[in-house]
Scaffold this active site. Structure first.
Site, PDB file in Angstrom:
ATOM      1  N   ARG A 147       0.866  -1.178   0.000  1.00 19.20           N
ATOM      2  CA  ARG A 147       0.000   0.000   0.000  1.00 19.20           C
ATOM      3  C   ARG A 147       0.897   1.220   0.000  1.00 19.20           C
ATOM      4  O   ARG A 147       1.915   1.240   0.711  1.00 19.20           O
ATOM      5  CB  ARG A 147      -0.893  -0.019   1.250  1.00 19.20           C
ATOM      6  N   TYR A 159      -2.712  11.337   8.146  1.00 24.52           N
ATOM      7  CA  TYR A 159      -3.019  10.013   8.664  1.00 24.52           C
ATOM      8  C   TYR A 159      -2.711   8.967   7.597  1.00 24.52           C
ATOM      9  O   TYR A 159      -3.037   9.139   6.436  1.00 24.52           O
ATOM     10  CB  TYR A 159      -4.493   9.911   9.072  1.00 24.52           C
ATOM     11  N   ASP A 220      -5.128   3.836  -0.009  1.00 22.06           N
ATOM     12  CA  ASP A 220      -6.252   4.026   0.913  1.00 22.06           C
ATOM     13  C   ASP A 220      -6.648   5.496   0.911  1.00 22.06           C
ATOM     14  O   ASP A 220      -5.839   6.355   1.270  1.00 22.06           O
ATOM     15  CB  ASP A 220      -5.823   3.573   2.323  1.00 22.06           C
ATOM     16  N   HIS A 222      -8.992   6.652   2.821  1.00 18.15           N
ATOM     17  CA  HIS A 222      -9.448   6.964   4.186  1.00 18.15           C
ATOM     18  C   HIS A 222     -10.737   7.800   4.211  1.00 18.15           C
ATOM     19  O   HIS A 222     -10.862   8.717   5.022  1.00 18.15           O
ATOM     20  CB  HIS A 222      -8.342   7.658   4.982  1.00 18.15           C
ATOM     21  N   GLU A 246      -8.999   2.091  -1.953  1.00 21.42           N
ATOM     22  CA  GLU A 246      -9.778   1.738  -0.762  1.00 21.42           C
ATOM     23  C   GLU A 246     -10.454   2.965  -0.155  1.00 21.42           C
ATOM     24  O   GLU A 246      -9.874   4.053  -0.138  1.00 21.42           O
ATOM     25  CB  GLU A 246      -8.803   1.128   0.255  1.00 21.42           C
ATOM     26  N   GLU A 272     -13.919  -1.417   5.958  1.00 25.35           N
ATOM     27  CA  GLU A 272     -13.267  -1.649   7.248  1.00 25.35           C
ATOM     28  C   GLU A 272     -14.081  -1.117   8.418  1.00 25.35           C
ATOM     29  O   GLU A 272     -13.919  -1.587   9.542  1.00 25.35           O
ATOM     30  CB  GLU A 272     -11.837  -1.074   7.264  1.00 25.35           C
ATOM     31  N   ARG A 293     -13.666  -5.302   2.781  1.00 26.28           N
ATOM     32  CA  ARG A 293     -12.592  -4.967   3.709  1.00 26.28           C
ATOM     33  C   ARG A 293     -12.929  -5.239   5.172  1.00 26.28           C
ATOM     34  O   ARG A 293     -12.210  -4.819   6.072  1.00 26.28           O
ATOM     35  CB  ARG A 293     -12.242  -3.484   3.555  1.00 26.28           C
ATOM     36  N   GLU A 349      -4.431  -7.575   4.450  1.00 23.53           N
ATOM     37  CA  GLU A 349      -3.630  -6.456   4.984  1.00 23.53           C
ATOM     38  C   GLU A 349      -2.822  -6.944   6.181  1.00 23.53           C
ATOM     39  O   GLU A 349      -3.314  -7.709   7.006  1.00 23.53           O
ATOM     40  CB  GLU A 349      -4.568  -5.322   5.422  1.00 23.53           C
ATOM     41  N   TRP A 412     -12.542  11.242   7.205  1.00 24.46           N
ATOM     42  CA  TRP A 412     -11.166  10.828   6.978  1.00 24.46           C
ATOM     43  C   TRP A 412     -11.125   9.328   6.871  1.00 24.46           C
ATOM     44  O   TRP A 412     -12.065   8.652   7.152  1.00 24.46           O
ATOM     45  CB  TRP A 412     -10.235  11.289   8.087  1.00 24.46           C
TER      46      TRP A 412
HETATM   47  O1  EZ4 Z   1      -7.445   3.545   9.870  1.00 18.64           O
HETATM   48  O2  EZ4 Z   1      -7.186   0.561  11.757  1.00 18.64           O
HETATM   49  O3  EZ4 Z   1      -6.614   0.100   6.008  1.00 18.64           O
HETATM   50  N1  EZ4 Z   1      -6.322   0.339   7.129  1.00 18.64           N
HETATM   51  C1  EZ4 Z   1      -6.685   1.419   7.810  1.00 18.64           C
HETATM   52  C2  EZ4 Z   1      -6.356   1.487   9.279  1.00 18.64           C
HETATM   53  C3  EZ4 Z   1      -7.468   2.159  10.079  1.00 18.64           C
HETATM   54  C4  EZ4 Z   1      -7.334   1.902  11.558  1.00 18.64           C
HETATM   55  C5  EZ4 Z   1      -8.557   2.423  12.315  1.00 18.64           C
HETATM   56  O4  EZ4 Z   1      -8.604   1.895  13.592  1.00 18.64           O
HETATM   57  O5  EZ4 Z   1      -7.291   2.295   7.235  1.00 18.64           O
HETATM   58  O6  EZ4 Z   1      -5.154   2.131   9.472  1.00 18.64           O
HETATM   59 CO    CO Z   2      -8.161   1.544   5.413  1.00 25.03          CO
END
Ligand code: EZ4
Ligand code: CO
Length: 412
Positions: A147, A159, A220, A222, A246, A272, A293, A349, A412
């Site tokens: 990733r 982040y 990702d 997010h 993602e 997720e 996910r 992952e 986010w």
């Molecule tokens: O932000 O697990 O794909 N993985 C992620 C992770 C999530 C955290 C949240 O608790 O996006 O890093």
């Molecule tokens: Co993620």
């Protein structure tokens, strides 16, 4: 075989984990992960105040019946707190059943469909050179898929990007800890989607230039984009042949995926933060996503995760279970057994746990040549060292909050 005890173990060896340990009158014990990053104690209370009293004396063999009893019997269905608590019970009962059978759990799930689970790691850098170093070090560790996340020019901490240079422990992700039992306010980060959208294609251009066309690359989002922004990013990234994009948009808006899908052939992954098969019905039946996910830990356990993956398979979607370090080694082991067994496995992952965490959770899982394997021990293959766990008391810790440059709280 009756349930004799059920103990909720909260421990913080570097980060917080909630674990359920069920013991039967036959002397067998099983573990389940109930960790919900930043809301851990709510799940611990749900378990110890509401589920443990119902479990004592129940037949440990009856996994499906216990799942339905807790899910339907609680009246209030779904939600991450409820589903993490039920997941821990379900996983612990599967662990016990496989130990009683003297088999690794994947055997009870139908036996293995593959030798190991292809894993992807998290390469990141504050800028492109640091990112390329991080990709290189992941390849040196054996990863066969990565990733890719970077900082964005003009923005501070982002982040998903390690705050320390490549080579040191990859520690972007643990929620910020207060220390001394105090409750921290979440850190706040500034976000600018236009700056991000301008930057990301150049990142993938640089990575493909350096590493060629073969390496599977993931990204990702997010949940930070609007549907139309996500559609644009998907199109802009098409030349770089991503394995997946993602969480392009906040997942609860399922219809948003129709718009993204109609604009781009970049494969899409989401889920997720989902906790139920019902979160996926539109996405799967309309073929709006390619990868599921969800984590066993947040979706109610092995029983419903299997059901979800079977549904996904009918619509050509594959697994890509969530595997950051807030899934404990217990939750990860449950996923690895499913990864080995299910037909429609996609990718897993994987972030390495810290040495402290691995002192508390002794796992038989291995990572070799890019593949994860749960090991051949009966059950899940994970034990918890309760004395070690007791040395690491809970510390409040939260994920950061994102604000736009104008100060508005953002997704986010
Ligand atoms: O932000 O697990 O794909 N993985 C992620 C992770 C999530 C955290 C949240 O608790 O996006 O890093
Ligand atoms: Co993620």
């Amino acid at each position: 075989m009756r349930i004799r005890t059920a103990d909720v173990i909260v421990t913080s060896p570097g980060r917080n984990f909630v674990t359920l340990k069920i013991t039967t009158d036959d002397g067998l014990s099983g573990l389940g992960d109930a960790t919900l990053n930043g809301r851990e104690l709510a799940v611990a209370s749900y378990l110890s105040d509401h589920l443990v009293p119902l479990l004592l004396g129940r037949d440990a063999d009856r996994i499906e019946d216990t799942w339905q009893y807790l899910y339907r019997g609680g009246y209030w269905r779904r939600g991450p707190v409820t589903m993490a608590a039920i997941a821990a019970v379900d996983t612990a009962l599967w662990d016990i059943k496989a130990k009683a059978a003297g088999m690794p759990l994947y055997q009870l799930l139908g036996g293995r469909s593959r030798e190991g689970a292809l894993a992807y790691g998290h390469a990141s850098g504050r800028d492109i050179p640091e990112l390329l170093d991080s990709v290189r070090s992941h390849l040196a560790e054996g990863f066969r898929a990565v990733r890719v996340q970077t900082g964005v020019p003009g923005l501070g901490a982002v982040y998903g990007v390690a705050s320390s240079a490549a080579g040191t422990r990859y520690d972007y992700e643990p929620a910020r800890r207060a220390g001394g039992g105090a409750t921290p306010a979440p850190a706040e980060e500034t976000w600018d989607t236009r700056a991000y959208l301008r930057h990301v294609p150049s990142v993938f251009e640089a990575v493909r230039q350096e590493f060629g066309p073969e390496l599977p690359l993931l990204h990702d989002g997010h949940h930070r984009m609007t549907p139309i922004q996500a559609a644009r990013l998907g199109k802009d990234l098409e030349p770089y042949d991503l394995f997946w994009l993602e969480d392009a948009t906040p997942g609860e808006d399922q219809a948003a995926l129709r718009l993204i899908r109609s604009h781009t052939t970049t494969p899409l992954a989401i889920g997720e933060v989902f906790n139920s098969i019902h979160d996926y019905t539109t996405l799967l039946t309309e073929r709006l996503i390619d990868y599921v996910r969800s984590a066993v830990t947040h979706t109610g356990g092995i029983t419903p995760m299997r059901r979800l993956l079977d549904l996904a398979g009918l619509y050509g979607a594959k697994s890509g279970m969530h595997g950051p370090t807030d899934i404990s080694p217990v939750g990860m082991a449950a996923q690895l057994h499913l990864d080995l067994a299910v037909h429609n496995f996609g990718i897993q992952e994987y972030m390495r746990q810290s040495p402290l965490t691995l002192e508390v959770f002794r796992t038989s899982a291995t990572f070799q040549d890019g593949l994860l394997h749960p090991g051949e021990n009966p059950g899940l293959g994970v034990e918890i060292d309760e004395e070690a766990a007791a040395r690491f008391p809970y510390e409040a810790a939260y994920l950061p909050v994102n604000r736009l440059v104008d100060g508005t709280v953002h997704d986010w």
